[in-house]
Design an enzyme around this catalytic site. Sequence first.
Site: not given
Ligand code: FRU
Length: 500
Positions: A19, A3
Amino acid sequence: MNDPNGLVYSEGTYHLYYQYNPRQRVAGNQHWGHAVSTDLLHWENMPIAIYPDRPEDGIFSGSVVVDANNTSGLFNSSVPSQQRLVAMYTLNTATAQTQEIAYSLDGGKSYIKYANNPVIDINSTQHRDPKVFWHSASSRWIVATALSQHYQIIFYSSPDLTHWTEVSRFGPAGVLGNQYEVPDLVEVPIEGTNQTKWVLFVSINPGGPQGGSFIQYFVGEFNGTVFAPDDYAIGTQDFGKDFYAGQTWSNLPPDQGVIGLAWANNWQYTADVPVEGDWRTIQSLARRLTLRYTSPNSEVARLVVTSTPTSLDSLSPRTIYDGGATSINATGNSTDISVPLVGNAAFEFNLTTTSSLFDTTNATMILTIESDDLYHQESVAIGYANSALWIDRGNAQKSWYNPFFTDKLSTYVQPQPIDTTTPGLTLRGILDRSVLELFINDGVQSAVVLFYMTDGRVPGSLKLQVTDGMTATLQVAQLEGTWNCGDCGASSTRSKRDEL
Ligand code: FRU
């Protein structure tokens, strides 16, 4: 990476946190990676911005705002007002998901965790992805979070980013799938007016209509407390499978409108995609979002979120083909037009094609992206006929099979007048080694489409064919690559990173 997180604009710089797992090429050990850009195309990788305190914890998705007026009291006058960045994210542990904040004293390079975290804790393991914004009408901060497995978005308000009070909930609504993730509530301008509407984006995974990850949106009003959708319809921002967990930039100057991007992948196959070397998954191009009254049929006009790429000017587009194809006769085929794609970088094409609504002839347009080997052994095809557009990436994955990597995608397209008398559609594509981003009718529909040609092949030519009375015109421009990275692997113009 997955994300995009904490998209924030500050002093001429677009920050993109995301992420990021520094230890493996799959999700896990989540940190906030960081990149910065001044044009949304050339990105500079920065050091990791937020680390978990314990190896077993993750810093999950969230957002960043500029606390210019120091409502949080976390800054003193030594930090210029536009550099007062506050991040809100989910701390994921084995026993809970709580919302925390952290603030930056160095213009967003690193963050200090707030001493009294968490700022929201509802004793849940499935409550995450805070997206904060300043609601000027009620002069307070609002955050939207996902109470994921109850299919609810919770809205909280706060005067200071540290004390939060629940003000309302939205949902269950729309597509539910397994769970809700990464909400974004944003005020979007309506084209051709000085009006706005609020759009609530909610990501679903797994269980999207195309399979796996999917972003839906609701158009409505937000009064500072409650989000009220105009009706029960849900919108699909992207009909491809590779556009997830999108977010919009905060703190943009008003003349920039609304700009966002999304992770260009799908949880169904992201850990399996055949990418070697340093680069794994990517973010989509940044897109400008507007609302447009659009007719899906002859009876109504509805507000649709449109998305178009932000300016590509800094990639110095250079026209390499400008022409068209016309069918020879009512039942014939055109002479194929073939445009070599030299340069091994990125390309933009613009195509206009004519077609009537539910045309009953065989009038067809096919644009084929061919691989750069001598015999063009691999290809991705885009076709349009009978008010339907399809994409076939099945011939571009010869050495890899994943049942969820859907080969054919299609969508209904209502022909629009492309001049005073002729109905048809416009198609804009940005092609970047292994990713195609398509925008139909100036962004009424869009699709991000990954494809993985074998043995390092990349697109080598574009072939245009039309039949049976269909006409098409095509322009192709070469775009400069933005990474001087030798082995970029999957793509040349995106923000991406994998340090293994
Ligand atoms: C969405 C998600 C979010 C979470 C993140 C973890 O892709 O699952 O809900 O915060 O990725 O990496």
